[in-house]
Design a protein around this motif. Structure first.
Motif, PDB file in Angstrom:
ATOM      1  N   GLU A  61      -5.754 -73.307 -17.164  1.00  0.00           N
ATOM      2  CA  GLU A  61      -4.697 -73.263 -18.117  1.00  0.00           C
ATOM      3  C   GLU A  61      -5.677 -72.667 -19.590  1.00  0.00           C
ATOM      4  O   GLU A  61      -5.194 -71.794 -20.385  1.00  0.00           O
ATOM      5  N   ARG A  62      -7.017 -73.039 -19.581  1.00  0.00           N
ATOM      6  CA  ARG A  62      -7.725 -72.731 -20.898  1.00  0.00           C
ATOM      7  C   ARG A  62      -7.853 -71.418 -20.800  1.00  0.00           C
ATOM      8  O   ARG A  62      -8.062 -70.696 -21.975  1.00  0.00           O
ATOM      9  N   VAL A  63      -8.414 -70.649 -19.679  1.00  0.00           N
ATOM     10  CA  VAL A  63      -8.518 -69.233 -19.406  1.00  0.00           C
ATOM     11  C   VAL A  63      -7.215 -68.723 -20.002  1.00  0.00           C
ATOM     12  O   VAL A  63      -7.210 -67.514 -20.570  1.00  0.00           O
ATOM     13  N   ALA A  64      -6.149 -69.132 -19.407  1.00  0.00           N
ATOM     14  CA  ALA A  64      -4.860 -68.367 -19.702  1.00  0.00           C
ATOM     15  C   ALA A  64      -4.747 -68.539 -21.331  1.00  0.00           C
ATOM     16  O   ALA A  64      -4.253 -67.339 -21.875  1.00  0.00           O
ATOM     17  N   GLU A  76      -3.098 -59.199 -19.125  1.00  0.00           N
ATOM     18  CA  GLU A  76      -3.581 -58.774 -17.773  1.00  0.00           C
ATOM     19  C   GLU A  76      -4.165 -60.141 -17.091  1.00  0.00           C
ATOM     20  O   GLU A  76      -3.985 -60.589 -15.853  1.00  0.00           O
ATOM     21  N   GLN A  77      -5.238 -60.276 -17.831  1.00  0.00           N
ATOM     22  CA  GLN A  77      -6.290 -61.497 -17.393  1.00  0.00           C
ATOM     23  C   GLN A  77      -5.582 -62.767 -17.329  1.00  0.00           C
ATOM     24  O   GLN A  77      -5.331 -63.508 -16.218  1.00  0.00           O
ATOM     25  N   TYR A 118      -4.830 -64.882 -13.821  1.00  0.00           N
ATOM     26  CA  TYR A 118      -5.240 -66.429 -13.423  1.00  0.00           C
ATOM     27  C   TYR A 118      -4.124 -67.187 -13.298  1.00  0.00           C
ATOM     28  O   TYR A 118      -4.427 -67.936 -12.269  1.00  0.00           O
ATOM     29  N   CYS A 119      -3.030 -67.081 -13.789  1.00  0.00           N
ATOM     30  CA  CYS A 119      -1.879 -67.944 -13.469  1.00  0.00           C
ATOM     31  C   CYS A 119      -1.515 -67.699 -12.318  1.00  0.00           C
ATOM     32  O   CYS A 119      -1.042 -68.663 -11.359  1.00  0.00           O
ATOM     33  N   ARG A 123       4.305 -70.349 -18.497  1.00  0.00           N
ATOM     34  CA  ARG A 123       3.736 -69.349 -19.266  1.00  0.00           C
ATOM     35  C   ARG A 123       3.693 -68.085 -18.703  1.00  0.00           C
ATOM     36  O   ARG A 123       3.618 -66.982 -19.248  1.00  0.00           O
ATOM     37  N   LEU A 124       3.785 -67.974 -17.455  1.00  0.00           N
ATOM     38  CA  LEU A 124       3.608 -66.776 -16.574  1.00  0.00           C
ATOM     39  C   LEU A 124       4.584 -65.839 -17.008  1.00  0.00           C
ATOM     40  O   LEU A 124       4.435 -64.644 -17.310  1.00  0.00           O
TER      41      LEU A 124
END
Length: 92
Positions: free
Chosen positions: A25-28, A38-39, A43-44, A78-79
């Motif tokens: 979630e933090r990376v998102a 894109e990242q 990740y999601c 969030r996706l």
């Protein structure tokens, strides 16, 4: 944060435990702030797929079901928006 995501996934593979969603979630969140959609999508999607495979292989009786938690649901929620933002960015 990305190293923590990798560590969570490696721990899952080695110890057969469900990976915590916090780092994903933090990376998102950070990816969106950087407009790196894109990242964020990658990740999601990867986390959702890993969780799907994990629970196909393991019973929720043996492990807490992270799919019921707010962080997993935030990732899922969030996706679609991340995909929409990525599509808009690519169409510029």
């Amino acid at each position: 944060m990305k190293k923590c995501c990798g560590a969570e996934i490696n721990t899952m593979l080695k110890a057969d435990i469900v990976p915590a969603p916090y780092y994903i979630e933090r990376v998102a969140i950070l990816s969106r702030k950087e407009k790196n959609y894109e990242q964020e999508v990658a990740y999601c999607e990867k986390y959702i797929e890993i969780i799907k495979v994990f629970y196909e292989k393991n019973s929720t009786e043996d492990f807490a079901d992270v799919r019921q938690g707010p962080r997993y649901n935030a990732i899922v929620k969030r996706l679609p928006k991340a995909k929409e933002l990525l599509k808009k960015k690519q169409n510029r």
